[in-house]
Each structure stands twice: as structure tokens, then as C-alpha cells.
Design a protein around this motif. Structure first.
Motif, mmCIF file in Angstrom:
data_model
loop_
_atom_site.group_PDB
_atom_site.id
_atom_site.type_symbol
_atom_site.label_atom_id
_atom_site.label_comp_id
_atom_site.label_asym_id
_atom_site.label_seq_id
_atom_site.Cartn_x
_atom_site.Cartn_y
_atom_site.Cartn_z
ATOM 1 N N THR A 107 29.654 26.351 33.413
ATOM 2 C CA THR A 107 31.058 26.613 33.080
ATOM 3 C C THR A 107 31.452 25.943 31.764
ATOM 4 N N ILE A 136 38.848 27.727 37.954
ATOM 5 C CA ILE A 136 37.547 28.371 38.115
ATOM 6 C C ILE A 136 37.448 28.998 39.500
ATOM 7 N N TYR A 196 30.498 32.163 38.287
ATOM 8 C CA TYR A 196 31.634 31.296 37.971
ATOM 9 C C TYR A 196 32.548 32.067 37.023
ATOM 10 N N ASP A 199 36.210 32.120 34.718
ATOM 11 C CA ASP A 199 37.317 31.382 34.123
ATOM 12 C C ASP A 199 38.618 32.084 34.498
#
Length: 494
Positions: free
Chosen positions: A338, A437, A450, A452
Motif C-alpha cells: 500500500t 484502505i 488492497y 485506496d
């Protein structure tokens, strides 16, 4: 003797709720040393008060007490003196907190098995209390049975028995047989027609000194309260909860969250008393667990317990007399991808090398990692910057352990999950609205994504798996015909 408990009579009125009367004070014969010598107990769990007085033939007086009020206070004196005065009065001198204290009482009634007295502060009465004669002590393990020798009771008829705490020990009200229930300390009333005496009961197994607290890890503070009850000393849903303990070896138990996760229990700390020696505790821990480190009388162990997919560690501080349990979090199973959010394809190529595969909206790299075979990054069409990263697990690694790892780091999101189809969703905060997240775990294809959420914000749902990624990976990977059924760790189950 409750006047000692809240520091020298100052707030004794808060704890006065037990009194008794006598038929005729004038008929009481003058008391002598023979009448008062021995050990006397005042044990009232409902008041949170325990006292033990010991009158010696020499005039020496020993005193111990514990008071459960806003906190737990304990006192012990070994240099007290007592004096029998006229009119059946006794004065006692003890040293508490470095100060010499004088206590006065008047015996109203006394037998071989109990005495009742009025305690005074100067000329002011602070209450009338009844103390029970201590006949003896019984030591036993949980589930053991024992019948004390009641033959010491003479010139009186036993009319019944009762336990002060049936969570620790029960008693057959007819035979007087005691059964140990759980580790702890309590008393058995031996009721006679001439007063009520007590037997001390200690239930303790030196081969199993401490409970298994692994159940607590991953639970919220409200969930702990639901299990352990509302009778706590203090509680904060984001910090922890403290309970008094009936255990023979433990005074208080604290369930605490962590700085990284203020909602789930990460530590369980026991405040120990001196009923068992430090060397005995250390020997027990050495025999039961594997010693990891030893530094300045602080010892760390790995236990045989597992919680949330991680082993449980024990930390014994013999100086502070505390024993703490926590999880041993393993090293990261894979890098934190991330951190690449917001990066461009060019910068990713500098860091990860030549791509395995590349499209207008995504880029793939192979990885030298025990768990991750390929990592893929997805880009925003308008800005060409990473907003999602997907890792594809190796078919040879433990997918259940990978799920446990994700579960230990993030909050489970039930609305975005489909457990029956091995699909799990998580967020980095307790709600989707506040999360930065979102994480999806596809247990069919071994893909963890993952996202955003600050860029691709969807108010109540987490984006589904990247279908293009799945199609590409399926074209080059071989999956087992018998896919494992993954289980969500208990800390996240509703």
C-alpha cells in the motif's frame, strides 16, 4: 476492625453495613487473655472487606486486611500490641503507613467461636462487628473433596455449614464435606448454637497456577465484559477493563487494547500477590513454557497457547509481581504494497524491475517471497497513479495463515464478505466511512487486493476482485482441484 480499612476511621461510614446485637451486656463476665487469644476473621465479600486479627498470649497483636473499594488496599502489621482494660474493653496499637494507630473496642459478646464488639473512634461509635474464630485451614485442588476435623468444636452443637464463595468452594450442608471448584481463597462457616466459626479454604493447583487467557485476544472490551460480567473495577472501551480476582495467586486482571488497535484486546496482565513465592512462580513457568529471554528479573516465555493464529507469549516481571500475556506477531508475511499508492508506472519499474505483464491500467511483477508469487498494481485512468495493489498467493503456501495474518491487522467487514465462497473483506478502520484502505481476500483464486478508498470511495461496498487480474493469473497458474475451506479467525466472528 473496619475502621482501619479506609485509612484510620476517615471514611469508615462508607463500609458499615453489618451489625449485630447481644442479649444482655451486663451479664458478660470480664474477659481474659484466654478468651481472646487466637485468630479471628471478618470476611464479607459482599462488602469487599476481609480482616484477620491474631491475639497472642504475650500481648502481641497481628493484623491483616484487604479492602475492595475504588481500588484494592491491603495492610499487614507485625508489631502491634493489645491491652485488656476494664469494662471488657481492649485497646490495640498498630503501625500502618508508618504511623502509630490506636484502636479501641468493647466486647459485647464472646464465645469460643465468635465475638461481637463495638469499635470506637474516641467517644464516637463507628460500628458493631462480629468476628469468627478461625478453626483451621484446608488446602485442596479444584475438584478435590475434603472434610475438616470438626472435633475441635466442643460444648456446642453444629447446626449448619455454608460457603462464602461457591465459585471457589462448595460445602455439603449436612456432612460438612468441602469440594474445591476453582483456584481461589474463601471461608466455610461452621454454624453452632454458640456462634459461627470458620475454616479457611485455599483452592490451588501448583501444577496449573494460571488460567488460559487466550480466549481474550482479538475480542473487544464490551465482548470481554459480556463474558466476565459487569462487576469490574474500571472500564474504557478503547483502553481496557480491570477486574478483581478470586484466584489465590492473582489480585487483579486487566484486559488491555494496544496503541495500534484500540478496539481489540492485545494484552492480559495479572497483578500477583505474595501467596506463592517468586521462585515457585519462576520454576512453574520454566517447567511449563519455553524461556525466550531473561533480563534483570524479567522473563519472557512462549506458551503452548495460540490465539488469532499467533502463539501466546508470557512476560513475568518478578520485581513488579506481574504476569502479562500477549500475542507473538510474526514478521510480515509480505511487503506492505500500500506504500505504492499514488506512484506512477515509471517509478514502479525502477523499484521492481522489468514487468512480467503490462496494460494501460495495470502492471505486474514477479516476487521472490514465500507467499507472494506476483504483485499487480492498478492505475487511475485519469492520473495514471496506483490506487490498488493485488498480490497472488503461491499455491504452495498456507492460505489459511495468510487469512489469519490479514485478519490480525484489519477489521472484518461483514457486508462485503461471502464466507461460503471463501471471500472475505476488511478495512483499516472500524467503519468503511472512516477507512483509508479496503482489503479483499479471494480464497478461491488466492488473490488479496488492497484498495485506496480515499480515491475510489464507495460508501458501503468494497470494490470486488480485479477480474482482469484473475483471468491473467489463471492463464499461467495451476490451482489444486481441492481448494481449502478457509475459516475466519474467532476474533472476527459475530
Amino acid at each position: 476492625m473496619k475502621k482501619l480499612i479506609y485509612f484510620l476511621f476517615a471514611v469508615l461510614s462508607l463500609s458499615l453495613c453489618f451489625s449485630c446485637s447481644t442479649d444482655s451486656e451486663s451479664e458478660l463476665s470480664p474477659i481474659t487473655i484466654d478468651n481472646i487469644v487466637g485468630e479471628w476473621i471478618y470476611d464479607h465479600p459482599e462488602e469487599g472487606i476481609w480482616e484477620k486479627q491474631k491475639f497472642m498470649p504475650s500481648g502481641v497483636f497481628y493484623y491483616s486486611n484487604t479492602s475492595l473499594g475504588g481500588w484494592k488496599f491491603s495492610n499487614d502489621t507485625e508489631d502491634g500490641r493489645y491491652f485488656i482494660e476494664g469494662d471488657n474493653r481492649i485497646s490495640k496499637k498498630v503501625i500502618m503507613g508508618g504511623a502509630s494507630i490506636k484502636i479501641k473496642l468493647k466486647i459485647l459478646e464472646i464465645t469460643d467461636y465468635s465475638y461481637t464488639a463495638e469499635y470506637t473512634n474516641g467517644s464516637t461509635s463507628v460500628g458493631i462487628y462480629t468476628y469468627a474464630k478461625l478453626l483451621g485451614s484446608v488446602n485442596m485442588k479444584p475438584e478435590e473433596k475434603s472434610t475438616p476435623d470438626y472435633s475441635s468444636i466442643q460444648n456446642a452443637n453444629i447446626i449448619g455449614y455454608s460457603s462464602h464463595n461457591e465459585k471457589v468452594a462448595t460445602i455439603d450442608t449436612r456432612s460438612g464435606e468441602i469440594t474445591g471448584i476453582a483456584a481461589g481463597h474463601t471461608y466455610i462457616d461452621v454454624m453452632t448454637d454458640k456462634g459461627t466459626a470458620v475454616y479457611e479454604v485455599i483452592v490451588f493447583d501448583p501444577e496449573n497456577m494460571f488460567e488460559d487467557y487466550s480466549f481474550a485476544f482479538g475480542k473487544t472490551i464490551p465482548e470481554i465484559v459480556e463474558i466476565k460480567g459487569e462487576n469490574y473495577l474500571g472500564k474504557d472501551d478503547k483502553l481496557g477493563v480491570v477486574y478483581y480476582s478470586d484466584d489465590y495467586l492473582t489480585d487483579t486482571i486487566t484486559y488491555m487494547t494496544s496503541l495500534e488497535d484500540e478496539y481489540h484486546v492485545a494484552f492480559v496482565q495479572l497483578s500477583l500477590n505474595d501467596n506463592v513465592s517468586k521462585s515457585a512462580i519462576k520454576s512453574y513457568l520454566d517447567s511449563k513454557y519455553e524461556l525466550l529471554t531473561s533480563d534483570n528479573r524479567v522473563y519472557s516465555y512462549i506458551t503452548d497457547q495460540v490465539a488469532c493464529g499467533f502463539p501466546v507469549a508470557a512476560l513475568y516481571n518478578s520485581q513488579e509481581q506481574t504476569l502479562a500475556f500477549t500475542l507473538i506477531k510474526t514478521d510480515d508475511l509480505w511487503p506492505n504494497y500500500t506504500t505504492e499508492f499514488g506512484q506512477t508506472p515509471e517509478k514502479l519499474k525502477v523499484k521492481y524491475g522489468v514487468p512480467l505483464y503490462e496494460t494501460d491500467t495495470s502492471i505486474y511483477f514477479t516476487q521472490e517471497n514465500e507467499y507472494v508469487e506476483i504483485v499487480a498494481f492498478s492505475f487511475e485512468p485519469d492520473h495514471n497513479k496506483v490506487y490498488a495493489s493485488s498480490i497472488f498467493l503461491r499455491s504452495t503456501c498456507d492460505w489459511q495463515k495468510a487469512l489469519n495474518y490479514i485478519s490480525s491487522q484489519y477489521y472484518y467487514y461483514d457486508k462485503g464478505s461471502d464466507i461460503e465462497n471463501n471471500y472475505f473483506a476488511f478495512t483499516d478502520k472500524s467503519t468503511v466511512e472512516t477507512s483509508n484502505i479496503g482489503i479483499t481476500f479471494d480464497g478461491i483464486n488466492g488473490c488479496i487486493t488492497y484498495i485506496d478508498l480515499s480515491i475510489s470511495r464507495l460508501s458501503q461496498t468494497i470494490p470486488l476482485k480485479n477480474k482482469k487480474d484473475i483471468i491473467f493469473i489463471k492463464g499461467r497458474k495451476t490451482h489444486s482441484a481441492n481448494l481449502p475451506k478457509l475459516t475466519l479467525p474467532s476474533r472476527h466472528k459475530s
